[in-house]
Enzyme design. Structure first.
Site: not given
Length: 730
Positions: A73, A395, A455, A488, A584, A612
């Site tokens: 990260n 993705r 997205h 997730y 989060r 998520h």
């Protein structure tokens, strides 16, 4: 015109709305009193991730994995966020952040936090090495090994490493070599036979070489490749005397520049990926024992005036530790669990369409299997009644069954359209490859709108049935990525409701043909009206409170930075709306500040799974939870980029069963969680919630209980504990 992917201003895409209007509550707080800095809030989030590596109640290899995640990260943060701010500062741009800091002021605060975080990571690694050693897993120096194992290491170096590495002298005839992004290397100061002068030699570690080598034996011994190269450097430099050495690593600016008027978008992205590998150095990491002359050379050659330098007393590149986490030691890992498959689909003999036609289904990943999403598409690919498939792809992973299903569908004569987002950061190269494979199979590949990232997560399948054509939709809060779906927490919503199908078709028409949708029946779309829908929902609760009616808002998201949303939540709090936010990661809103946000609580859940899913809940005239509450799932966070520079979808949940399951199971469990929760304090610090006999872990709850729809007759076999705000669940 040029756009930097994460730094672009407001979009001028077709139909995009102007910037949000300001909301003022009449108070006189300064920006720093009203908002938290986005970058510092992100560093606070990564500090919470690192805290999981320090959590003594967690299994050791899971703690090591959290350390690896924290390091990964921080690398991405450096390559994108720090690089972006440095770029702004170098160009003399003084535009301030939401809380009023210039880029230079942000960088000064960030660098202190980054150095402190890296020191804490090294401290965590030292503690973990001691504990792992007691369990038979070692990450030693070569000198700590037995003679027999040292002999094996030498033989391995000669056979497997020496052929891979190439020493390069650094002198006027051998210029300083290029080190690619995330590149790691060693530099040696060597003496040659007289009268030749000393020489600097660089050895770059090949990116394809394993970072850690497991020494054969019952005990798990992992030796870092840089340790092997240093230990046996004499074999690389025969006849030279090694006077000193140093280990280094470089991170480069990894954002993407794309020409908006590009004639060939694929070609432009391929070039941009190559440029990213050679971006400006942002961070130079050095080991604490680096030879002084080698350090001076590295600092000069990497232009440290423009780059941050961090010296570490421990190991560089901690993200590579994830390889050790694969050691087959189940006693040092979380207890495995098998996600359940929707019983209602099984009751229909695996026929996803029949199950969805009977009633809408919501799936909670990873507690419920992602296989049902794959099966939905695979069934469509082979069903002779299916006419067309439309699919967004942000993705999809390396070995993607979703891509395979779309290819099968095209080869079986279906009309298949795939919207492949090339701007999915660090997945651009993979997505280009998928796009090529899809096109070769006959899929119509669309790259979306250049100025916007697509997205939204949407599948639309049209099937010919006795009554006519019927649409089947899947809306998700996460990606179509089978590996991420095991880690997730996300929601998948399946429906055969014709109105949702009509709306989904309009979403695809907007992406593929710039056709702005009119008179949407259910969905809200960013950048067209999603932000306005969110604002209106918050303002409606504010009006309820002002008129003396019960008013409440629950929002779950990954990040909250958008000023218009934050200001409206402040206004709602001041009117008396009870606001609970489960955020989060980044949160620029200040919670619990007198006369500003007294009625707002913010919590962050960090645990075994990465939270998520994005959920909006509004009381609609009653306290939460209640049957008339307005419930949405969405692909969007409350960030400027999501609301103005991306194609996102917010989906209202009208089906009564699904509505109650999302509200009274998923959302309520997140509200009630104490064991994996951190509470945001008014000063920006996060405090871990108390853990005790009455603690509640929402992840354990979902693993233990079949929680959502698709249970079919199996609901009678399970006594799912009812959650309530009035008592702590057992």
């Amino acid at each position: 015109m040029r756009t930097r992917e994460s730094r672009a201003g407001p979009t001028n895409a077709p139909g995009a709305n102007p910037e949000p209007t300001e909301v003022s509550d009449g108070s006189h707080e300064t920006p720093q009193e009203r908002y938290f800095n986005r970058e510092l809030s992100w560093l606070a989030f990564n500090s919470r991730v690192l805290a999981e590596a320090e959590e003594e109640r967690f299994p050791l290899l899971e703690r090591l994995r959290f350390l690896s995640i924290s390091a990964s990260n921080l690398d991405e943060f450096t390559m994108i966020r720090i690089a972006g701010l440095e770029g702004l500062a170098s160009r003399g741009i003084e535009e301030t952040s939401i809380e009023g800091r210039t880029p230079r002021q942000q960088l000064a605060a960030i660098r202190k936090k980054v150095v402190a975080l890296e020191k804490r990571q090294q401290k965590a690694l030292a503690a973990l090495r001691r504990e792992l050693d007691a369990e038979g897993i070692q990450i030693p120096d070569i000198a700590e090994l037995s003679e027999k194992k040292q002999a094996w290491c030498r033989a391995y170096f000669e056979s497997d490493i020496l052929p891979l590495i190439t020493p390069q002298a650094i002198d006027p005839s051998h210029p300083f070599p290029f080190v690619q992004n995330l590149g790691m290397g060693l530099i040696f100061r060597v003496a040659r036979p007289a009268p030749l002068p000393e020489l600097m030699e660089m050895v770059l570690i090949p990116s394809g070489a394993p970072r850690f080598v497991r020494v054969p034996g019952r005990k798990a011994i992992y030796v870092a490749i840089e340790k092997l190269i240093v230990e046996y450097a004499a074999l690389l430099f025969p006849g030279f005397e090694i006077l000193g050495d140093g280990h280094f690593r470089v991170l480069r600016d990894s954002d993407m520049e794309v020409e908006e008027e590009a004639e060939d978008l694929v070609r432009v992205f391929r070039s941009a990926i190559q440029r990213r590998r050679r971006g400006r150095a942002v961070l130079l990491e050095l080991d604490d024992d680096c030879d002084p002359a080698a350090e001076t050379l590295l600092r000069d050659c990497f232009d440290i005036e423009a780059a941050m330098v961090v010296k570490s007393a421990g190991m560089l590149g901690l993200h590579d530790l994830d390889a050790i986490c694969d050691e087959p030691r189940p006693d040092l890992k979380f207890t495995p669990f098998a996600p359940r498959y929707p019983e209602r689909v099984l009751e229909h003999d695996g026929d996803c369409f029949a199950a969805i036609r009977e009633k809408d289904i919501v799936i909670h990943h990873p507690f419920e299997s992602f296989d049902v999403v794959v099966d939905f598409l695979q069934q469509a690919a082979h069903d002779p009644s299916v006419v067309s498939i439309k699919q967004t792809l942000y993705r999809a992973g390396d070995q993607s069954p979703v891509i395979a299903a779309l290819i099968d569908a095209a080869q079986n004569g279906k009309a298949v359209t795939a919207v492949v987002e090339l701007k999915a950061r660090f997945d651009e190269e993979r997505n280009l490859r998928w796009a090529s494979e899809l096109e070769r199979a006959g899929v119509q590949v669309i790259y979306g709108i250049l100025e916007l990232k697509t997205h939204a997560k949407v599948s639309l399948i049209v099937r010919r049935e006795e009554e006519g054509y019927r649409t089947y939709c899947h809306f998700g809060t996460g990606n179509y990525h089978p590996v991420n779906a095991k880690i997730y927490t996300d929601l998948s919503y399946f429906t055969a409701d014709a109105a949702y199908g009509r709306d989904a078709a309009k979403v695809f028409n907007y992406i593929t043909g710039y056709v702005e949708p009119h008179e949407m029946e259910h969905l809200a779309i960013s950048p067209l009206d999603l932000r306005e829908r969110l604002y209106a929902l918050i303002e409606a609760e504010t009006a309820n409170a002002r008129e003396g009616r019960p008013a409440a808002i629950w929002l779950k998201m990954n990040s909250l930075t958008e000023k218009g949303t934050i200001d409206r939540l402040y206004e709602a709090s001041q009117a008396g709306v009870q606001v609970v936010l489960v955020v989060r990661g980044i949160c620029s809103l200040r919670a619990g500040v007198p006369r500003l946000s007294d009625n707002i609580t913010v919590k962050s859940i960090i645990g075994r799974f990465l939270e998520h899913s994005r959920i909006w809940v509004f009381g609609n005239g009653a306290m939460l939870p209640n049957e008339e509450a307005k419930v949405f799932i969405t692909s969007a966070d409350a960030m400027g980029r999501n609301l103005t520079r991306r194609v996102e979808v917010a989906v209202p949940i009208a089906n009564r069963t699904v509505h109650d399951q999302v509200l009274e199971q998923v959302m309520l469990a997140n509200i009630l969680d104490t064991e994996r929760s951190w509470k945001l304090m008014p000063d920006g610090e996060y405090l871990r919630q108390t853990i005790g006999e009455d603690g509640f872990n929402c992840h354990d709850y979902f693993m233990s209980n079949p929680s959502l729809s698709g249970r079919g007759a199996a609901i009678e076999e399970h006594d799912v504990p009812e959650l309530s705000l009035m008592r702590k669940p057992s």
